[in-house]
Design a protein around this motif. Structure first.
Motif, short mmCIF file in Angstrom:
data_model
loop_
_atom_site.label_atom_id
_atom_site.label_comp_id
_atom_site.label_asym_id
_atom_site.label_seq_id
_atom_site.Cartn_x
_atom_site.Cartn_y
_atom_site.Cartn_z
N LEU A 23 25.43 46.98 -38.52
CA LEU A 23 26.66 47.74 -38.25
C LEU A 23 26.53 49.12 -38.86
O LEU A 23 26.02 49.28 -39.95
CB LEU A 23 27.87 47.02 -38.84
N GLY A 254 29.50 35.99 -33.62
CA GLY A 254 28.26 36.72 -33.84
C GLY A 254 27.13 36.28 -32.93
O GLY A 254 25.97 36.58 -33.18
N SER A 301 35.45 46.47 -35.47
CA SER A 301 36.33 45.79 -36.42
C SER A 301 35.88 44.36 -36.74
O SER A 301 36.40 43.75 -37.67
CB SER A 301 37.77 45.75 -35.88
N GLN A 303 33.42 43.40 -38.29
CA GLN A 303 32.82 43.29 -39.61
C GLN A 303 33.83 42.88 -40.68
O GLN A 303 33.44 42.34 -41.71
CB GLN A 303 32.16 44.61 -40.01
N TRP A 304 35.11 43.11 -40.43
CA TRP A 304 36.11 42.63 -41.39
C TRP A 304 37.14 41.71 -40.76
O TRP A 304 37.94 41.09 -41.45
CB TRP A 304 36.84 43.79 -42.08
#
Length: 424
Positions: A23, A254, A301, A303-304
């Motif tokens: 990322l 993922g 977004s 990633q969180w």
């Protein structure tokens, strides 16, 4: 203004996508729009099924490689906190067409949506209706300006002297208004402008005829005298759109997704196929404009927020007839081209995730590739149809080169899909 209630979105079909392992770094926080009765959809969707709203570095393409109801003030990287509101307005969509005959193939010649299926796509904003609205909006006086309902706190909801309404957008910088206008006219070059609400530019002049009735409101807006703003038609009864189910389920986990191709479409109901036709145009359009403020911002977004793909897609809404509406394109072309290194790791895999296209879109891309005329066609259309084009100017030479490079990249991708289909 009435707001439609939130409806839980049903699962939609596959438009595959590749998610990158690495990322990019955090992007500079940009202030975004308020969630209100008629607001621009935001990159950060709220939890649960959201309602609709009424109402750079060098990429592979540049290198020539193939391939609820409360107002909130948010930033792109903020964690989702509140659901989206519906947007109201006065635009109309034609009724949905009847479904195609049972057993009809949705794909022709391996990579093109069938003509029968394309005929089922809701027409959106008809060219004649859009032209009539634009002429009326440019001639009308602004009768009132209201805070809220149109995104950022600097924007206003305008009621025009003919009784219609429009969102008046005042950009954080002029390039945002420029990007919005150029994206609108590029959609016209590509033959998909019916998916975007009509947009006109206006010059803020407190003593001018158009703005004289709201001179006092202008003082409180902190808009600069002589600034160029955009007037976008207010659209009614729009609802939120969630990315097709495999995006939400697999992207959130993922997992690497398979591209959308003819072999992935068997057994899907007509309503889902009709939506996929529009999604294929949307992904191609966002790649060409390097727009990071729609599906790409949702991907970022992840990633969180691993559930973000199950929520509303930023700046994308659905009309009552099922037609998709591509809203808030200010990140396109000018701003997006400055941030290619940041966002192409998302935009390029999204493009590669689609291997079925509208034939008309592919034909236009091929023509722009053959003639190497993407910027020239856009300039010609922009100058002919927007009286205030010179106030904001056009793309720089470098930006024009990037647009052509991205057109060439899309053309090569379509050719690659055609070759793959021929081997099956």
């Amino acid at each position: 203004m009435k707001r439609a209630r939130r409806a839980a979105p049903g699962p939609l079909p596959v438009l595959g996508l590749l998610l990158l392992g690495a990322l990019p770094g955090l992007w500079t926080v940009l202030p975004r729009r308020e969630a209100a009765a008629r607001r621009e959809p935001e990159p950060r969707p709220g939890p649960g099924p959201p309602p609709g709203r009424g109402g750079w570095g060098r990429s592979a393409a540049a290198r020539g490689e193939p391939g609820g109801g409360q107002k909130t003030f948010r930033a792109l990287l903020a964690v989702p906190a509140a659901g989206r509101e519906e947007r109201g307005g006065e635009g109309r969509f034609a009724g949905a067409a009847s479904p195609p005959p049972a057993g009809a193939s949705p794909v022709e010649r391996g990579i093109f949506w069938s003509r029968e299926l394309e005929r089922q796509v809701p027409p959106g904003f008809a060219a004649e209706e859009a032209a009539a609205w634009l002429a009326a909006a440019r001639a009308a006086r602004v009768a009132s300006l209201e805070r809220g309902g149109c995104g950022r706190s600097s924007n206003r909801l305008a009621r025009l002297s003919d009784g219609s309404r429009a969102c008046v957008r005042y950009g954080i910088s002029p390039e945002q208004i420029q990007g919005e206008a150029l994206s609108y006219h590029l959609a016209g070059v590509l033959g998909m402008q019916e998916r975007l609400p009509p947009l006109a530019l206006a010059l803020v002049e407190a003593r001018g005829r158009q703005w004289e009735p709201v001179r006092e409101e202008l003082r409180g807006s902190h808009w600069a005298e002589g600034a160029v703003v955009s007037l976008t038609r207010w659209v009614d009864n729009l609802t939120a759109v969630v990315a097709p189910a495999p995006w939400g389920a697999e992207a959130g986990g993922g997992r690497r997704l398979r591209p959308l191709s003819a072999g992935e479409l068997g057994g899907l109901p007509p309503s889902q196929l009709v939506e996929l036709v529009q999604w294929s145009d949307l992904i191609l359009f966002d790649y060409l404009t390097a727009n990071f403020d729609r599906l790409v911002s949702n991907l970022f977004s992840l990633q969180w927020d691993p559930r973000v793909m199950r929520r509303a897609t930023s700046n994308l809404l659905r009309g009552p007839d099922g037609g998709l509406v591509f809203l808030d394109n200010e990140a396109g072309l000018v701003h997006g081209y400055r941030l290619l290194a940041m966002w192409d790791p998302y935009n390029e895999p999204l493009l590669r995730s689609v291997c079925v296209f509208r034939e008309g879109t592919a034909r236009r891309v091929a023509e722009l590739h053959r003639r190497r005329s993407a910027a020239a066609e856009l300039r010609r259309r922009y100058r002919a149809r927007e009286p205030l084009w010179a106030r904001l100017g056009f793309l720089s030479e470098r930006q024009a080169e990037l647009l052509q490079a991205r057109v060439d990249f899309v053309h090569r991708h379509i050719a690659h899909c055609r070759a793959q289909a021929a081997r099956l």
